[in-house]
Design a protein around this motif. Structure first.
Motif, PDB file in Angstrom:
ATOM      1  N   TYR A   1       0.959  -1.171   0.071  1.00  0.00           N
ATOM      2  CA  TYR A   1       0.043   0.104  -0.107  1.00  0.00           C
ATOM      3  C   TYR A   1       0.936   1.135   0.047  1.00  0.00           C
ATOM      4  CZ  TYR A   1       0.891  -0.348   4.843  1.00  0.00           C
ATOM      5  OH  TYR A   1       1.849  -0.258   6.451  1.00  0.00           O
TER       6      TYR A   1
ATOM      7  N   SER B   1       2.216   3.001  -2.224  1.00  0.00           N
ATOM      8  CA  SER B   1       2.031   3.949  -3.289  1.00  0.00           C
ATOM      9  C   SER B   1       0.568   4.976  -3.106  1.00  0.00           C
ATOM     10  CB  SER B   1       2.234   3.466  -4.713  1.00  0.00           C
ATOM     11  OG  SER B   1       0.960   2.328  -4.937  1.00  0.00           O
ATOM     12  N   ILE B   2      -0.119   4.244  -2.050  1.00  0.00           N
ATOM     13  CA  ILE B   2      -1.454   4.873  -1.821  1.00  0.00           C
ATOM     14  C   ILE B   2      -1.348   5.860  -1.015  1.00  0.00           C
ATOM     15  CG2 ILE B   2      -3.913   4.354  -1.503  1.00  0.00           C
ATOM     16  CD1 ILE B   2      -2.999   1.523  -2.286  1.00  0.00           C
TER      17      ILE B   2
ATOM     18  N   MET C   1      -9.405   4.365   2.465  1.00  0.00           N
ATOM     19  CA  MET C   1      -8.611   4.801   1.326  1.00  0.00           C
ATOM     20  C   MET C   1      -7.987   3.347   0.749  1.00  0.00           C
ATOM     21  SD  MET C   1      -5.177   7.138   1.330  1.00  0.00           S
ATOM     22  CE  MET C   1      -5.904   8.616   2.390  1.00  0.00           C
ATOM     23  N   LEU C   2      -7.407   2.664   1.614  1.00  0.00           N
ATOM     24  CA  LEU C   2      -7.118   1.414   1.256  1.00  0.00           C
ATOM     25  C   LEU C   2      -7.846   0.345   0.504  1.00  0.00           C
ATOM     26  CD1 LEU C   2      -4.288   0.904   3.967  1.00  0.00           C
ATOM     27  CD2 LEU C   2      -4.104   1.719   2.033  1.00  0.00           C
ATOM     28  N   SER C   3      -9.120   0.530   1.036  1.00  0.00           N
ATOM     29  CA  SER C   3     -10.271  -0.506   0.646  1.00  0.00           C
ATOM     30  C   SER C   3     -10.795  -0.074  -0.785  1.00  0.00           C
ATOM     31  CB  SER C   3     -11.441  -0.359   1.615  1.00  0.00           C
ATOM     32  OG  SER C   3     -11.434  -1.177   2.867  1.00  0.00           O
ATOM     33  N   ASP C   4     -10.738   1.297  -1.117  1.00  0.00           N
ATOM     34  CA  ASP C   4     -10.996   1.613  -2.566  1.00  0.00           C
ATOM     35  C   ASP C   4     -10.172   1.421  -3.553  1.00  0.00           C
ATOM     36  OD1 ASP C   4     -13.260   2.820  -1.226  1.00  0.00           O
ATOM     37  OD2 ASP C   4     -12.566   5.089  -1.130  1.00  0.00           O
ATOM     38  N   SER C   5      -8.855   1.103  -3.043  1.00  0.00           N
ATOM     39  CA  SER C   5      -7.805   0.503  -3.739  1.00  0.00           C
ATOM     40  C   SER C   5      -7.583  -0.919  -3.987  1.00  0.00           C
ATOM     41  CB  SER C   5      -6.575   1.418  -3.416  1.00  0.00           C
ATOM     42  OG  SER C   5      -6.486   2.642  -3.647  1.00  0.00           O
ATOM     43  N   LYS C   6      -8.649  -1.582  -3.020  1.00  0.00           N
ATOM     44  CA  LYS C   6      -8.503  -3.058  -3.251  1.00  0.00           C
ATOM     45  C   LYS C   6      -7.394  -3.504  -2.699  1.00  0.00           C
ATOM     46  CE  LYS C   6     -12.538  -2.674  -5.572  1.00  0.00           C
ATOM     47  NZ  LYS C   6     -13.711  -2.866  -4.860  1.00  0.00           N
ATOM     48  N   VAL C   7      -6.605  -2.907  -1.753  1.00  0.00           N
ATOM     49  CA  VAL C   7      -5.485  -3.401  -1.030  1.00  0.00           C
ATOM     50  C   VAL C   7      -5.770  -3.768   0.266  1.00  0.00           C
ATOM     51  CG1 VAL C   7      -3.288  -2.604  -0.037  1.00  0.00           C
ATOM     52  CG2 VAL C   7      -4.066  -1.593  -2.128  1.00  0.00           C
TER      53      VAL C   7
END
Length: 291
Positions: free
Chosen positions: A7, A9-10, A30-36
């Motif tokens: 994560y 880069s996010i 934020m991480l969930s939206d990026s599928k991380v």
């Protein structure tokens, strides 16, 4: 550290994390939206998560044994000059967030219990050791506190691409120049201005004549000396200033307008500090024990 790569880069940059102090819920979203996958220190207990202050302690304790601050030749020379001119009373200031976080922790590393404890018990242990509580372990209601999960992310970002700009010579040169100009202006306004006010005021109100010109000069110099003593009292760094005057994690933890105001109000603090590095304190403590 292995989770961090997924994560990295996010995340926002270190100064954004410190300034905005994103809540765990915001970072999770934020991480969930990026599928991380959510890192363990941001998970809840029922999700097999770990407390952020536990994760931070584990990481910094692991770093303490092997971490050696890297100083350039210029920084070493600057440190030597400050110690020489201040007779060892002042030290070179550290302005990078990760350096400040590590140093605050290293001062109290010996007081960190081996068992998992609550933040309240952790603060009690540190307070009992006689050392200042690091800002990231302070009570959340304290104005100087910033969350341990933010401190952990800043440490993880240290040395990575997203934190390289913090040590950029362009940024350093700008803020050192800004601090130096602010220091000179304060000296002119608060010291020379005070002496000049007596000299000029005596002329405006027809108090200075050719007969008492030398007496007025002496009075101006005397006022200038008192103004200089006041300048020293107001601007000389104190041990209690750490983690307060220039932000909880240094200047980068303040937004640019607030950072400029803090540096303009206390320009000397951008260059030097009163509290010695933790290694010097530990050595002195060890010597006293050996005696």
């Amino acid at each position: 550290r292995a989770e961090f790569k997924s994560y990295q880069s996010i995340l926002p940059k270190p100064h954004k994390l410190l300034q905005q102090q994103h809540s765990p819920e915001t970072l999770r979203a934020m991480l969930s939206d990026s599928k991380v996958e959510i890192p363990r220190f941001l998970k809840n207990e029922y999700e097999d998560g770990i407390k952020p202050h536990h994760a931070l302690c584990c990481m910094l304790l692991d770093d303490t044994a092997r971490y050696v601050p890297k100083e350039t030749a210029g920084e070493l020379f600057f440190s030597w000059m400050i110690k020489a001119f201040s007779l060892g009373l002042l030290q070179r200031q550290r302005n990078l967030p990760a350096e400040i976080i590590r140093e605050q922790f290293n001062r109290v590393a010996h007081a960190i219990p081996s068992d998992l404890v609550t933040p309240e018990d952790l603060r009690k242990n540190i307070r009992s050791s006689g050392r200042p509580i690091p800002n990231f372990f302070l009570d959340p209601e304290n104005d100087k506190q910033f969350p341990p999960h933010i401190a952990l992310l800043v440490i993880l970002q240290d040395g990575e691409v997203e934190s390289k700009y913090l040590g950029s010579w362009i940024y350093s040169a700008f803020w050192y120049l800004f601090s130096f100009v602010a220091l000179i202006l304060r000296l002119v306004l608060e010291v020379i201005g005070g002496a000049g006010a007596i000299w000029g005021g005596s002329e405006v109100f027809f108090l200075r004549t050719d007969d008492n010109k030398e007496q007025c000069r002496v009075a101006s110099i005397a006022v200038g000396v008192f103004c200089f003593l006041r300048f020293i009292v107001l601007n000389a760094p104190q041990r209690e200033d750490e983690g307060d005057i220039l932000g909880p994690a240094g200047p980068w933890s303040l937004r640019v307008p607030a950072r400029m105001r803090a540096v303009a109000n206390h320009p000397f603090h951008y260059f030097v500090r009163a509290r010695r590095p933790f290694k010097s304190l530990d050595k002195k403590h060890d010597l006293s024990l050996s005696k």
